[in-house]
Design a protein around this motif. Sequence first.
Motif, PDB file in Angstrom:
ATOM      1  N   UNK A  11       9.446  11.069  12.051  1.00 51.86           N
ATOM      2  CA  UNK A  11       8.883  10.313  13.174  1.00 51.86           C
ATOM      3  C   UNK A  11       7.580   9.615  12.818  1.00 51.86           C
ATOM      4  N   UNK A  12       6.941  10.008  11.712  1.00 53.20           N
ATOM      5  CA  UNK A  12       5.727   9.313  11.299  1.00 53.20           C
ATOM      6  C   UNK A  12       6.027   7.863  10.939  1.00 53.20           C
ATOM      7  N   UNK A  13       7.270   7.579  10.567  1.00 56.72           N
ATOM      8  CA  UNK A  13       7.626   6.225  10.158  1.00 56.72           C
ATOM      9  C   UNK A  13       7.436   5.225  11.291  1.00 56.72           C
TER      10      UNK A  13
ATOM     11  N   UNK B 193       4.889   4.856  12.979  1.00 61.30           N
ATOM     12  CA  UNK B 193       3.512   4.364  12.926  1.00 61.30           C
ATOM     13  C   UNK B 193       3.310   3.329  11.818  1.00 61.30           C
ATOM     14  N   UNK B 194       4.333   3.086  11.005  1.00 62.65           N
ATOM     15  CA  UNK B 194       4.197   2.174   9.865  1.00 62.65           C
ATOM     16  C   UNK B 194       4.519   0.749  10.307  1.00 62.65           C
ATOM     17  N   UNK B 195       3.557  -0.174  10.230  1.00 63.00           N
ATOM     18  CA  UNK B 195       3.831  -1.555  10.621  1.00 63.00           C
ATOM     19  C   UNK B 195       4.692  -2.266   9.582  1.00 63.00           C
ATOM     20  N   UNK B 196       5.485  -3.212  10.024  1.00 65.54           N
ATOM     21  CA  UNK B 196       6.340  -3.984   9.132  1.00 65.54           C
ATOM     22  C   UNK B 196       5.516  -5.032   8.386  1.00 65.54           C
ATOM     23  N   UNK B 197       5.811  -5.188   7.093  1.00 65.93           N
ATOM     24  CA  UNK B 197       5.222  -6.253   6.272  1.00 65.93           C
ATOM     25  C   UNK B 197       3.699  -6.283   6.355  1.00 65.93           C
ATOM     26  N   UNK B 198       3.097  -5.099   6.409  1.00 62.05           N
ATOM     27  CA  UNK B 198       1.649  -4.998   6.539  1.00 62.05           C
ATOM     28  C   UNK B 198       1.112  -3.973   5.548  1.00 62.05           C
ATOM     29  N   UNK B 199       0.012  -4.307   4.896  1.00 57.04           N
ATOM     30  CA  UNK B 199      -0.602  -3.377   3.959  1.00 57.04           C
ATOM     31  C   UNK B 199      -1.285  -2.250   4.728  1.00 57.04           C
ATOM     32  N   UNK B 200      -0.957  -1.019   4.376  1.00 58.50           N
ATOM     33  CA  UNK B 200      -1.619   0.141   4.955  1.00 58.50           C
ATOM     34  C   UNK B 200      -1.495   1.295   3.956  1.00 58.50           C
ATOM     35  N   UNK B 201      -2.571   2.040   3.773  1.00 56.99           N
ATOM     36  CA  UNK B 201      -2.499   3.172   2.849  1.00 56.99           C
ATOM     37  C   UNK B 201      -2.193   4.449   3.614  1.00 56.99           C
ATOM     38  N   UNK B 202      -1.845   5.490   2.887  1.00 56.15           N
ATOM     39  CA  UNK B 202      -1.439   6.744   3.525  1.00 56.15           C
ATOM     40  C   UNK B 202      -2.571   7.393   4.324  1.00 56.15           C
ATOM     41  N   UNK B 203      -3.810   7.465   3.816  1.00 53.04           N
ATOM     42  CA  UNK B 203      -4.879   8.072   4.633  1.00 53.04           C
ATOM     43  C   UNK B 203      -5.047   7.389   5.990  1.00 53.04           C
ATOM     44  N   UNK B 204      -4.960   6.052   6.018  1.00 54.26           N
ATOM     45  CA  UNK B 204      -5.078   5.329   7.292  1.00 54.26           C
ATOM     46  C   UNK B 204      -3.908   5.672   8.207  1.00 54.26           C
ATOM     47  N   UNK B 205      -2.723   5.742   7.645  1.00 53.21           N
ATOM     48  CA  UNK B 205      -1.533   6.083   8.424  1.00 53.21           C
ATOM     49  C   UNK B 205      -1.655   7.488   9.019  1.00 53.21           C
ATOM     50  N   UNK B 206      -2.135   8.422   8.204  1.00 51.81           N
ATOM     51  CA  UNK B 206      -2.321   9.797   8.663  1.00 51.81           C
ATOM     52  C   UNK B 206      -3.364   9.843   9.787  1.00 51.81           C
ATOM     53  N   UNK B 207      -4.439   9.086   9.634  1.00 55.96           N
ATOM     54  CA  UNK B 207      -5.486   9.066  10.659  1.00 55.96           C
ATOM     55  C   UNK B 207      -4.964   8.486  11.968  1.00 55.96           C
ATOM     56  N   UNK B 208      -4.127   7.478  11.891  1.00 55.45           N
ATOM     57  CA  UNK B 208      -3.567   6.895  13.114  1.00 55.45           C
ATOM     58  C   UNK B 208      -2.725   7.917  13.853  1.00 55.45           C
ATOM     59  N   UNK B 209      -1.953   8.710  13.106  1.00 53.37           N
ATOM     60  CA  UNK B 209      -1.155   9.763  13.740  1.00 53.37           C
ATOM     61  C   UNK B 209      -2.055  10.829  14.343  1.00 53.37           C
TER      62      UNK B 209
ATOM     63  N   UNK C 174       0.810  -1.206   0.000  1.00 52.90           N
ATOM     64  CA  UNK C 174       0.000   0.000   0.000  1.00 52.90           C
ATOM     65  C   UNK C 174       0.846   1.260   0.000  1.00 52.90           C
ATOM     66  N   UNK C 175       0.186   2.406  -0.133  1.00 54.55           N
ATOM     67  CA  UNK C 175       0.911   3.672  -0.245  1.00 54.55           C
ATOM     68  C   UNK C 175       1.573   4.099   1.053  1.00 54.55           C
ATOM     69  N   UNK C 176       1.166   3.506   2.174  1.00 52.84           N
ATOM     70  CA  UNK C 176       1.808   3.812   3.452  1.00 52.84           C
ATOM     71  C   UNK C 176       2.779   2.746   3.881  1.00 52.84           C
ATOM     72  N   UNK C 177       2.433   1.493   3.648  1.00 52.31           N
ATOM     73  CA  UNK C 177       3.259   0.382   4.112  1.00 52.31           C
ATOM     74  C   UNK C 177       4.641   0.348   3.508  1.00 52.31           C
ATOM     75  N   UNK C 178       4.769   0.842   2.285  1.00 51.37           N
ATOM     76  CA  UNK C 178       6.080   0.826   1.626  1.00 51.37           C
ATOM     77  C   UNK C 178       7.095   1.707   2.340  1.00 51.37           C
ATOM     78  N   UNK C 179       6.635   2.643   3.140  1.00 49.88           N
ATOM     79  CA  UNK C 179       7.561   3.506   3.881  1.00 49.88           C
ATOM     80  C   UNK C 179       8.402   2.717   4.886  1.00 49.88           C
ATOM     81  N   UNK C 180       7.907   1.531   5.286  1.00 48.05           N
ATOM     82  CA  UNK C 180       8.662   0.708   6.241  1.00 48.05           C
ATOM     83  C   UNK C 180       9.944   0.172   5.624  1.00 48.05           C
ATOM     84  N   UNK C 181      10.082   0.264   4.304  1.00 48.98           N
ATOM     85  CA  UNK C 181      11.253  -0.274   3.615  1.00 48.98           C
ATOM     86  C   UNK C 181      12.378   0.745   3.469  1.00 48.98           C
TER      87      UNK C 181
END
Length: 354
Positions: free
Chosen positions: A295-297, A299-315, A206-213
């Motif tokens: 520091x937003x990184x 909030x990004x789970x490892x090896x898990x699909x997550x999109x950017x809107x969901x990541x932003x909402x979690x923050x 997803x557009x957020x999960x790739x940040x974990x890489x």
Amino acid sequence: MSFENEIQRITVIGDNSIISCMHLFNEYFLPTLLVTDKNGVFLGTLTDGDIRRAFLQGIRISDPIYQAMQKNAVVGYTNESPRSRFARMKSGKIRHLPILDSTGHLAGLEIEQAFLPVQTASTSAVIMCGGLGTRMGCLTKNCPKPMLPVGGKPMLERILENLMRNGISKFYFAVNYLHEIIEKHFGDGSQWGVEIQYLREQQRLGTGGALSLIPEQPKSPIIVMNGDVLTDVNFRHMLSFHNYNRAFATMGIAEFTFQNPYGVVNYSENKLMGFEEKPVNSWFINSGCYIIEPDLLQFVPKDTFIDMPTLIQQAQHKNKDILVYPICETWMDVGRQGDYAEAQSVQLYGEDNE
């Protein structure tokens, strides 16, 4: 900083349209423009932020400048000492101070050094290129969507070059589907004079999960952008906005307009009140462009699909400051086949000068 010798370059006429002066912010990376009447008498100031706020309030870029400008700007005068001017700026937390002569005409501009356009050399950009592009049908059967040609070159190349014009030189491409085509075309980025690293998704993240890489946490804010968005938004100004407001994340938003193809009937109970022929409605939508703090990184789970809107909402749920930045410039999401045909004629700022 004084602009006495270049005052005309940063001066605009209040009756002119907002869009007529937007290129000045892009071309010169100025923090403010000075607004006068046709006789050169000072009327107010206009910043990139003023335009964004006016846009949120319903003012269009075709409207005159005076509708968006700051009319009650604090000013200084030529017969004052520089120390007096800067004391006024400091006490009033003023970032730019127009200097007028005794007749009310412009003579210069003092700018707080801290508010000069931010340098982007240390900023990295992550472009999301791993999607399957299923909405594009057969167009993406043998080609990843970001590599589809738009205006004579791959869409991803146009995105890259626009970010380069904004001073970005370090890139991460998050890849998955047909990644070898992207990597073969861009290599390490040396052909463009930039550095490109690849975030290879073993599964779709997803557009957020790739940040974990990202191999190591950057020290500066990160631009995150979808690989199917064409825009010439001024990322220098967006980054200045993000930094000045100390945002944890800033989401670019774009206006989406829809015209109802039917006449709308207005009624009360069973009584006809009137008609509204093919009304136009508009909303602000997620543009697929973000600036995030490193520091937003966390909030990004490892090896898990997550999109950017969901990541932003979690923050946001963790009480982090999330801001929006209206995009007034060209913006287009090339997500469907109809969008792709329309995108062929899109001209981004600066491309005609290359």
